[in-house]
Design a protein around this motif. Structure first.
Motif, PDB file in Angstrom:
ATOM      1  N   ARG A 243       2.276   4.248   5.884  1.00  0.00           N
ATOM      2  CA  ARG A 243       2.787   5.620   5.898  1.00  0.00           C
ATOM      3  C   ARG A 243       4.305   5.642   5.879  1.00  0.00           C
ATOM      4  NH1 ARG A 243      -1.368   9.354   9.089  1.00  0.00           N
ATOM      5  NH2 ARG A 243       0.405  10.673   9.434  1.00  0.00           N
ATOM      6  N   THR A 244       4.915   4.787   6.703  1.00  0.00           N
ATOM      7  CA  THR A 244       6.376   4.761   6.752  1.00  0.00           C
ATOM      8  C   THR A 244       6.957   4.335   5.408  1.00  0.00           C
ATOM      9  OG1 THR A 244       6.070   3.990   9.005  1.00  0.00           O
ATOM     10  CG2 THR A 244       8.297   3.981   8.151  1.00  0.00           C
ATOM     11  N   THR A 245       6.351   3.318   4.813  1.00  0.00           N
ATOM     12  CA  THR A 245       6.851   2.840   3.531  1.00  0.00           C
ATOM     13  C   THR A 245       6.766   3.939   2.481  1.00  0.00           C
ATOM     14  OG1 THR A 245       6.051   0.643   4.072  1.00  0.00           O
ATOM     15  CG2 THR A 245       6.589   1.077   1.770  1.00  0.00           C
ATOM     16  N   ARG A 246       5.638   4.619   2.459  1.00  0.00           N
ATOM     17  CA  ARG A 246       5.481   5.689   1.477  1.00  0.00           C
ATOM     18  C   ARG A 246       6.585   6.731   1.668  1.00  0.00           C
ATOM     19  NH1 ARG A 246       2.977  10.715   1.443  1.00  0.00           N
ATOM     20  NH2 ARG A 246       2.216  11.368  -0.603  1.00  0.00           N
ATOM     21  N   ALA A 247       6.779   7.156   2.915  1.00  0.00           N
ATOM     22  CA  ALA A 247       7.807   8.162   3.185  1.00  0.00           C
ATOM     23  C   ALA A 247       9.187   7.647   2.789  1.00  0.00           C
ATOM     24  CB  ALA A 247       7.785   8.546   4.653  1.00  0.00           C
ATOM     25  N   ALA A 248       9.455   6.376   3.118  1.00  0.00           N
ATOM     26  CA  ALA A 248      10.776   5.815   2.837  1.00  0.00           C
ATOM     27  C   ALA A 248      11.017   5.738   1.331  1.00  0.00           C
ATOM     28  CB  ALA A 248      10.898   4.428   3.460  1.00  0.00           C
ATOM     29  N   VAL A 249      10.008   5.287   0.595  1.00  0.00           N
ATOM     30  CA  VAL A 249      10.180   5.164  -0.854  1.00  0.00           C
ATOM     31  C   VAL A 249      10.352   6.541  -1.478  1.00  0.00           C
ATOM     32  CG1 VAL A 249       9.041   4.488  -2.988  1.00  0.00           C
ATOM     33  CG2 VAL A 249       8.987   2.972  -1.024  1.00  0.00           C
TER      34      VAL A 249
ATOM     35  N   ALA B   8      14.508  -0.830  -3.424  1.00  0.00           N
ATOM     36  CA  ALA B   8      13.833  -1.615  -2.388  1.00  0.00           C
ATOM     37  C   ALA B   8      14.682  -1.778  -1.137  1.00  0.00           C
ATOM     38  CB  ALA B   8      13.443  -2.976  -2.951  1.00  0.00           C
ATOM     39  N   ARG B   9      15.926  -2.184  -1.323  1.00  0.00           N
ATOM     40  CA  ARG B   9      16.761  -2.470  -0.160  1.00  0.00           C
ATOM     41  C   ARG B   9      17.015  -1.203   0.656  1.00  0.00           C
ATOM     42  NH1 ARG B   9      21.183  -6.026   1.083  1.00  0.00           N
ATOM     43  NH2 ARG B   9      22.752  -4.760   0.069  1.00  0.00           N
ATOM     44  N   ASN B  10      17.305  -0.122  -0.055  1.00  0.00           N
ATOM     45  CA  ASN B  10      17.579   1.119   0.657  1.00  0.00           C
ATOM     46  C   ASN B  10      16.347   1.641   1.380  1.00  0.00           C
ATOM     47  OD1 ASN B  10      20.439   2.305   0.198  1.00  0.00           O
ATOM     48  ND2 ASN B  10      19.883   1.346  -1.742  1.00  0.00           N
TER      49      ASN B  10
ATOM     50  N   TRP C  63      -4.826  10.118  -7.240  1.00  0.00           N
ATOM     51  CA  TRP C  63      -5.959   9.762  -6.389  1.00  0.00           C
ATOM     52  C   TRP C  63      -5.696   8.516  -5.560  1.00  0.00           C
ATOM     53  CZ3 TRP C  63      -8.282   5.043  -6.948  1.00  0.00           C
ATOM     54  CH2 TRP C  63      -8.064   4.375  -8.152  1.00  0.00           C
ATOM     55  N   ILE C  64      -4.933   7.578  -6.145  1.00  0.00           N
ATOM     56  CA  ILE C  64      -4.715   6.326  -5.412  1.00  0.00           C
ATOM     57  C   ILE C  64      -3.837   6.563  -4.186  1.00  0.00           C
ATOM     58  CG2 ILE C  64      -2.706   5.566  -6.747  1.00  0.00           C
ATOM     59  CD1 ILE C  64      -4.121   2.750  -6.612  1.00  0.00           C
ATOM     60  N   ASP C  65      -2.921   7.517  -4.316  1.00  0.00           N
ATOM     61  CA  ASP C  65      -2.091   7.920  -3.188  1.00  0.00           C
ATOM     62  C   ASP C  65      -2.984   8.514  -2.095  1.00  0.00           C
ATOM     63  OD1 ASP C  65      -0.095   8.768  -1.512  1.00  0.00           O
ATOM     64  OD2 ASP C  65       0.427  10.531  -2.713  1.00  0.00           O
ATOM     65  N   GLY C  66      -3.848   9.419  -2.500  1.00  0.00           N
ATOM     66  CA  GLY C  66      -4.759  10.034  -1.539  1.00  0.00           C
ATOM     67  C   GLY C  66      -5.612   8.996  -0.832  1.00  0.00           C
ATOM     68  N   LEU C  67      -6.130   8.086  -1.628  1.00  0.00           N
ATOM     69  CA  LEU C  67      -6.993   7.037  -1.071  1.00  0.00           C
ATOM     70  C   LEU C  67      -6.217   6.182  -0.070  1.00  0.00           C
ATOM     71  CD1 LEU C  67      -9.945   6.120  -1.687  1.00  0.00           C
ATOM     72  CD2 LEU C  67      -8.908   4.213  -2.911  1.00  0.00           C
ATOM     73  N   ALA C  68      -5.014   5.788  -0.462  1.00  0.00           N
ATOM     74  CA  ALA C  68      -4.208   4.944   0.416  1.00  0.00           C
ATOM     75  C   ALA C  68      -3.916   5.658   1.728  1.00  0.00           C
ATOM     76  CB  ALA C  68      -2.903   4.558  -0.278  1.00  0.00           C
TER      77      ALA C  68
ATOM     78  N   LEU D  17       0.833  -1.200   0.000  1.00  0.00           N
ATOM     79  CA  LEU D  17       0.000   0.000   0.000  1.00  0.00           C
ATOM     80  C   LEU D  17       0.875   1.260   0.000  1.00  0.00           C
ATOM     81  CD1 LEU D  17      -3.072   0.414   0.121  1.00  0.00           C
ATOM     82  CD2 LEU D  17      -2.814   0.922   2.546  1.00  0.00           C
ATOM     83  N   GLY D  18       1.858   1.273   0.882  1.00  0.00           N
ATOM     84  CA  GLY D  18       2.751   2.422   0.958  1.00  0.00           C
ATOM     85  C   GLY D  18       3.552   2.581  -0.325  1.00  0.00           C
ATOM     86  N   TYR D  19       3.962   1.453  -0.896  1.00  0.00           N
ATOM     87  CA  TYR D  19       4.750   1.528  -2.122  1.00  0.00           C
ATOM     88  C   TYR D  19       3.928   2.080  -3.278  1.00  0.00           C
ATOM     89  CZ  TYR D  19       7.655   0.488  -6.026  1.00  0.00           C
ATOM     90  OH  TYR D  19       8.402   0.649  -7.160  1.00  0.00           O
ATOM     91  N   ILE D  20       2.707   1.582  -3.403  1.00  0.00           N
ATOM     92  CA  ILE D  20       1.844   2.059  -4.480  1.00  0.00           C
ATOM     93  C   ILE D  20       1.563   3.554  -4.312  1.00  0.00           C
ATOM     94  CG2 ILE D  20      -0.486   1.897  -5.446  1.00  0.00           C
ATOM     95  CD1 ILE D  20      -0.368  -1.108  -4.756  1.00  0.00           C
ATOM     96  N   ALA D  21       1.304   3.952  -3.065  1.00  0.00           N
ATOM     97  CA  ALA D  21       1.044   5.368  -2.802  1.00  0.00           C
ATOM     98  C   ALA D  21       2.235   6.220  -3.237  1.00  0.00           C
ATOM     99  CB  ALA D  21       0.748   5.580  -1.320  1.00  0.00           C
TER     100      ALA D  21
END
Ligand code: ATP
Ligand code: SF4
Ligand code: MG
Lengths: 325, 310, 275
Positions: B194-200, B228-230, B129-134, B118-122
């Motif tokens: 949320r963390t994944t989104r921020a990290a990506v 991904a690894r980073n 919109w998909i980011d907003g939805l997520a 979810l975070g990655y897609i966002a």
């Protein structure tokens, strides 16, 4: 096929803000021949890096090419498929960045990062790629290459990392190397070494170089031709030896005038570019008229009304200024 | 590297000691103990009997002495006897640790398999919109009371659809595990998204990603080998913190689903002022947190060369 | 107004919080029934209808009215608890950052301890000792969830400590208390407000959880959490008993979380896209 490695035609790069495009680089024309070394200078923020990134296809939103063409070895990059664009990148055209400390992946050995080039473009397997990586490290004069190949970036000094970057960039003998201020972040004592290394290797393999720098003195010394940018416009281009003897654009004159002695390489060159009073306008403030007008000592009444066109200089080279219409 | 670990271990020991002392003091200094709660329950309790019980349980000994004895006991793997059942606390905890651990693992698995993508897609579709939805989904997941979410799941999947049992542990089968795990996993899932989104997003704009792109590799390879690894480096800490606090964080959910874990034991014994059991539960909760986070530190040592070669 | 629309988090969060506050303040005007005394077993477990908008509970009390009055309990406890946590956290964090040394080590150790035990567990232990009730709740929750404000204020003070204005205050002869309260605190207030806003949400959630477990607000009082305490048993016959109080908790906590997000975006526009 044309003999030009790179042809930039009427390139405009725009910043998209809330659905509207604001040109950050506008109407830039530049050609680089095979094996030629061309310098690109200008104050911070004038669009040098943007131009370079657009050539390498590395612009990221909200920046995008909004007009013009970029031809690499005669191929219009806009017409290439993603796949052929990728095989061009790294293989025919390579880039070195300003910041060696962050430009390498911290979680990968430098051997893997160099070897990746051979895997991608030469189809080598892991073993062969590693061997090739050691050879490449050797070529950029990293002592003890066979040992260092398994090091991680954080174990290397800034100068060593930049050598690794050079090894990556030149791994596949590209036709064009774009070096975006490759030594700005480095210790003064090793700057010359790195520049000389780049030039030597490129000369060996016939790679053309677009050398981006703040340092007009350096660029004039090492380049065949020099192009000067100001606020998104390419305002003058001449053969390197001429630009010192007869700079035409008031901005270039200011730059040359700020250099202490003709032809001498100066380490404080970075300061020199800002010795013209005033500051560069921001992208959103680029208006009509010559963008240098507010700082120009020879400004005329009509300078602020319309943008000057680029014209040929009689002795060769180009200029964008009403004084030379 | 060994030094870092040693320091961590020392910190952990101190933390455990402090927590135990703190809980001990809370229950000793403030009036009201096991016997008085017994007396409140059974009004007929003879004061003499109460006195005898108190003496048997050593409740009249001075606090420092009891604390000292308790700490010495811990070193021998002895957590004392339950006031209420006279069973060794270690025995009471045994099976419950397993039940709680199972629940925590299942919940974390739910959180990871939904939160990370979810975070990655966002991040990949930033500001679309998909980011907003997520992200709306994520902030909702953080705001929903777990026990209420569990009630809703129970209503839909057990009572209406009849697919899953309402509550209890059953024979330890997966069907009893699903609802509590989903319930317990919802908040960490939201946080991970949320963390994944921020990290990506942070990794995506890193210089080395631009370098990688300049090499001319496919997006797939770029993501696999460089992004991904980073990005995961930035997420792992959060995963550890979330997982580590699940042993105790599950008290409410365990009680809702009548899950025979450490959390529900804690609630029972807190009501009874059965201090040895409360102590034992909290000890397990703290130890689990510290062990998980030490393992995360070790994982960083193993996968992050920047730390490995310090 | 238009600017607010460009910040959906801030606008939505602010609106929800505002509504919650208004409901709490004007509870007697909004609630059609008394939340406690209007029990009538004749109407026990009535499904939602025109009279009982959200149905009734097992004692025939109007759930809507109880939720309306419950806003008072939730917000009061949320605000007071977070106030206590913020005061403790800031006092510890700012002084630790400012003085450093053994005090800093001590505070950090204490913070690590607080983080190692989930807040709910600490609060549970305290509640057991203090007995149920609002005062106990305030103490139990108000003293256990300060780790984040402590960390944030410590980190902020560390970056501020060497700034010229602090140096200037020191050369002017101001004491540490003045410097911490007058120079440092105002400059770190922004991030603290963000943490505190979200903290109110978690305090409301914690209160609901403890009350749900029967260890918080004592029964006749209309706490959203305790309204759910027996919902599981009534789930088949009266699902509305479970649905509406939970929605109230959810939206209120969501409001504070969104408001916190919005405030952070406002204070840190660069980081906006990232979180
Ligand atoms: N992604 C971006 N979003 C917004 N503005 C940008 C972005 N990238 C570059 N710019 C702006 O575009 C202008 C040109 O940037 P560019 O990096 O090309 O300058 P430069 O000539 O390379 O300067 P320097 O010598 O500092 O490297 C600058 O004003 C910069 O702020
Ligand atoms: S066009 Fe006018 S203002 Fe611009 S550089 Fe030439 S003389 Fe100066
Ligand atoms: Mg640049």
């Amino acid at each position: 096929m044309s003999d030009d490695v790179l042809r930039i035609e009427d390139l405009t790069i725009a910043l998209r803000v809330e659905g509207r495009d604001h040109p950050a680089v506008e109407g830039v024309n530049l050609t680089i021949g095979r094996g030629e070394v061309v310098g690109l200078v200008g104050e911070s923020g004038c669009g040098k890096s943007l131009t370079a990134l657009s050539v390498a296809g590395l612009l990221t939103a909200p920046m995008h090419v909004s007009n013009g063409r970029i031809l690499i070895e005669g191929q219009d990059v806009a017409r290439l498929s993603n796949r052929s664009l990728r095989s061009l990148r790294g293989d025919r055209i390579a880039m070195i960045f300003q910041e060696p400390m962050t430009a390498l992946n911290p979680l990968m050995t430098i051997g893997d990062q160099i070897g990746e080039m051979f895997v991608l473009h030469r189809g080598l397997g892991a073993r062969a790629a590693r061997k090739a990586a050691i050879a490449a490290l050797d070529r950029v004069q990293v002592p003890g290459a066979a040992r260092r190949v398994d090091d991680y970036p954080h174990q290397l000094s800034g100068g060593m990392r930049q050598r690794v970057m050079i090894a990556i960039a030149l791994a596949c003998d590209p036709a064009l190397l774009i070096a975006d201020e490759p030594t700005t972040a480095l210790d003064v004592t090793i700057q010359a070494e790195i520049i000389d290394l780049i030039l030597e290797l490129c000369r060996e393999q016939g790679t053309a170089v677009l050398m981006i720098s703040h340092d007009l003195g350096l660029v004039a010394r090492i380049c065949n031709r020099v192009a000067v940018m100001y606020a998104g416009h390419l305002i003058e281009e001449q053969a390197a030896e001429r630009i010192f003897l007869s700079p035409h654009h008031p901005y270039t004159r200011g730059l040359v005038g700020a250099l202490p002695r003709l032809g001498r390489r100066l380490t404080e060159g970075q300061a020199a570019l800002t010795e013209i009073p005033g500051t560069v306008p921001a992208i959103l403030d680029y208006g009509a008229g010559c963008r240098f007008a507010p700082r120009c000592t020879r400004v005329m009444a009509h300078c602020a009304a319309a943008t000057p066109e680029t014209t040929q200089l009689p002795q060769g080279g180009r200029i964008r200024c009403f004084l030379h219409d | 590297m060994a030094l870092v670990l040693l320091r961590r271990l020392l910190q952990a020991v101190v933390t455990v000691a402090v927590v135990i002392t703190l809980v001990f003091l809370i229950f000793s200094v403030i009036p009201g103990d096991y016997v008085s709660s017994l007396m409140a329950e059974k009004r007929s309790l003879d004061p003499a009997v109460a006195e005898r019980i108190a003496a048997e349980l050593h409740l009249n000994d001075p606090v420092p002495l009891r604390l000292g004895q308790y700490l010495v006991g811990i070193l021998h793997g002895d957590l004392g006897l339950s006031f209420a059942t006279q069973q060794p606390v270690t025995e009471m905890l045994g099976g419950r640790i397993w039940a709680s651990f199972k629940l925590a693992c299942a919940a974390m698995a739910c959180a990871i398999v939904t939160g990370l993508p979810l975070g990655y897609i966002a991040a990949a579709r930033q500001n679309r919109w998909i980011d907003g939805l997520a992200m709306v989904f994520a902030v909702s997941g953080l705001s929903v009371p777990g026990f209420w979410f569990g009630l809703l799941l129970m209503y839909v999947f057990s009572l209406q659809l009849g697919w899953l049992p309402t509550f209890g542990y059953g024979q330890g089968g997966i069907e009893h595990l699903i609802l509590p795990a989903l319930t317990l996993g919802i908040a960490p899932m939201a946080l991970l998204a949320r963390t994944t989104r921020a990290a990506v997003l942070e990794t995506k704009t890193a210089d080395f990603i631009r370098t990688a792109r300049s090499k001319g590799m496919s997006e797939g390879r770029l993501v696999r080998k460089h992004l991904a690894r980073n990005a995961f480096m930035l997420i792992l800490t959060m995963i550890g913190l979330q997982f580590g606090s699940m042993m105790g964080g599950s008290v409410v959910i365990e009680s809702l689903f009548a899950w025979p874990g450490v959390g529900s034991l804690l609630i029972q014994s807190v009501g009874l002022r059965d201090i040895p059991v409360v102590q034992g539960c909290i000890l397990v909760i703290v130890l689990f947190f510290l062990i998980v986070n030490t393992l995360v530190d070790v994982a960083y040592l193993l996968i992050d060369p920047r730390i490995r070669y310090k | 107004m238009l600017k607010l629309l460009a910040r959906p988090n801030l606008a939505t969060g602010g609106a929800i919080v505002l509504i919650a506050i208004l409901v709490a303040v004007f509870a007697p005007l909004i609630a059609p029934h008394d939340p406690i005394t209007d029990a009538n077993l004749m109407f026990a477990e009535t499904a939602p209808d025109a009279d009982f908008l959200m149905g009734t509970d097992e004692q025939g009390r109007d759930i809507f009215s109880r939720i309306v009055y419950g806003a008072r309990i939730a917000l009061t406890i949320g605000l007071l608890v977070e106030l206590m946590n913020t005061i403790i956290g800031v006092a510890l964090g700012v002084s630790a950052g400012y003085f450093g040394g053994w005090w800093d080590e001590f505070v950090q150790g204490l913070t690590n301890v607080m983080l190692a035990v989930p807040t709910i567990v600490f609060a549970l232990a305290l509640m057991a000792v203090l007995g149920p009730g609002i005062l106990s709740l305030l103490i139990a929750l108000g003293m256990t969830d300060w780790a984040y404000s402590c960390r944030i204020s410590r980190a902020q003070v560390l970056t501020m400590k060497s700034r010229p204005f602090v140096q200037a205050a020191r050369t002017m002869g101001y004491g540490p208390v003045h410097i911490m309260a007058r120079e440092l605190l105002p400059n770190i207030a922004g991030p603290l407000v963000v943490v505190a806003t979200m903290g109110i949400g978690s305090a409301i959630m914690a209160e609901a959880s403890l009350s749900f477990l029967g260890l918080g607000v004592v029964p006749p009082a209309p706490s959203w959490g305790s309204m759910l305490a027996r919902a599981r048993e009534q789930l088949i016959v009266a699902p509305w008993v479970a649905v509406f109080p939970g929605l109230a908790i959810f939206f209120t906590v969501l409001g504070f979380n969104l408001l916190g997000d919005g405030l952070r975006d406002l204070l840190d526009p660069q980081g906006r896209s990232k979180r």
